[in-house]
Scaffold this motif. Structure first.
Motif, PDB file in Angstrom:
ATOM      1  N   HIS A   1      -0.154   3.864 -10.766  1.00 44.54           N
ATOM      2  CA  HIS A   1       0.578   2.754 -10.139  1.00 44.54           C
ATOM      3  C   HIS A   1       0.942   3.093  -8.696  1.00 44.54           C
ATOM      4  N   LEU A   2       1.425   4.300  -8.466  1.00 43.39           N
ATOM      5  CA  LEU A   2       1.816   4.702  -7.115  1.00 43.39           C
ATOM      6  C   LEU A   2       0.611   4.783  -6.185  1.00 43.39           C
ATOM      7  N   VAL A   3      -0.523   5.263  -6.716  1.00 41.87           N
ATOM      8  CA  VAL A   3      -1.753   5.292  -5.915  1.00 41.87           C
ATOM      9  C   VAL A   3      -2.156   3.869  -5.538  1.00 41.87           C
ATOM     10  N   SER A   4      -2.013   2.928  -6.495  1.00 40.73           N
ATOM     11  CA  SER A   4      -2.386   1.536  -6.239  1.00 40.73           C
ATOM     12  C   SER A   4      -1.529   0.911  -5.145  1.00 40.73           C
ATOM     13  N   GLU A   5      -0.336   1.467  -4.921  1.00 37.25           N
ATOM     14  CA  GLU A   5       0.555   0.955  -3.875  1.00 37.25           C
ATOM     15  C   GLU A   5       0.267   1.598  -2.520  1.00 37.25           C
TER      16      GLU A   5
ATOM     17  N   ASN B   1      -3.134  -5.527 -17.086  1.00 36.08           N
ATOM     18  CA  ASN B   1      -1.725  -5.849 -16.852  1.00 36.08           C
ATOM     19  C   ASN B   1      -0.775  -4.695 -17.182  1.00 36.08           C
ATOM     20  N   LEU B   2      -1.206  -3.471 -16.880  1.00 41.60           N
ATOM     21  CA  LEU B   2      -0.370  -2.313 -17.181  1.00 41.60           C
ATOM     22  C   LEU B   2       0.727  -2.104 -16.143  1.00 41.60           C
ATOM     23  N   PHE B   3       0.561  -2.698 -14.967  1.00 51.92           N
ATOM     24  CA  PHE B   3       1.618  -2.678 -13.951  1.00 51.92           C
ATOM     25  C   PHE B   3       1.398  -3.822 -12.985  1.00 51.92           C
TER      26      PHE B   3
END
Length: 233
Positions: free
Chosen positions: A182-186, A231-233
């Motif tokens: 999730h943090l990488v995706s941001e 839809n995991l985050f």
């Protein structure tokens, strides 16, 4: 209402309640369509004479006959293998091109049911169909979706056996691994993530490598795309 519950409600109420409905079954053992409802004949214009005594009768496009039905079968087989104990928790949806008796092609949404034989292999796929005369909704146009009615672990728009295996592997990741994805995706770098999670940048790099290895994805960006689809985050 959770997102998966809302999506399932959309499928059941918005989509399945819109068009003309009918069902038939596909025998995976005989590799042919069987057992048509009377409403099928009324909607499509086929007659019993079109079907009786004609082994291998198909009602879908040539491409779907040659590739699509095999893709569906392989994905469903993988689903049964990976989710056998929870298979009844899922509702299965996909779209396909239906050929009417007059040769015209129409898009159908199928809510599928899988019937297993004694060897736990797929014997029959039951198609509960809704015919759309005019619609535009990208949410249900690609692949097969498996919506879990009990929790958020669903699979959306799966287009291959390999993709299902990758998504299933993602569901086995730890909370920390999902957090890192999730943090990488941001857009955060390894240094940024390490500072936020109070671990070394090397640890973050190792986590990312392990995530790609566990999920059999080509790189972390591919993993992110699958997580977003699920839809995991």
């Amino acid at each position: 209402m959770k997102r998966d519950e809302q999506i399932l409600s959309d499928y059941n109420e918005k989509y399945l309640g819109l068009g003309k409905q009918f069902y038939f079954e596909f025998s995976c053992e005989q590799f042919e369509f069987i057992d048509f409802s009377q409403s099928f004949f009324k909607v499509t214009g086929y007659t019993n004479e079109n079907i009786n005594g004609k082994k291998g009768f198909f009602i879908a496009s040539k491409q779907f006959q040659e590739k699509g039905i095999l893709m569906i079968k392989k994905i469903l087989e993988t689903f049964i293998q990976k989710e056998y104990s929870r298979r009844d928790d899922f509702r299965i949806f996909f779209t396909y091109p239906l050929i009417f008796g007059d040769g015209t092609e129409h898009e159908c949404l199928a809510k599928a049911e899988v019937i297993l034989n004694d060897k736990k292999s797929i014997s029959v796929i039951r198609f509960n169909n809704t015919l759309f005369d005019d619609r535009d909704d990208s949410q249900i146009t690609n692949g097969i979706s498996f919506i879990n009615v009990n929790d958020s672990n669903s699979y959306y728009n799966i287009t291959s056996k390999e993709e299902f295996i990758q998504c299933h592997a993602i569901l086995t990741l730890s909370n920390r691994e999902i957090e890192i994805i999730h943090l990488v995706s941001e857009g955060l770098s390894n240094a940024d993530i390490s500072e936020r999670l109070n671990v070394s940048a090397h640890t973050i790099s190792t986590h990312k490598k392990n995530i790609v290895k566990k999920t059999k994805t080509k790189n972390i960006m591919m993993t992110i795309n699958l997580c977003l689809r699920m839809n995991l985050f």
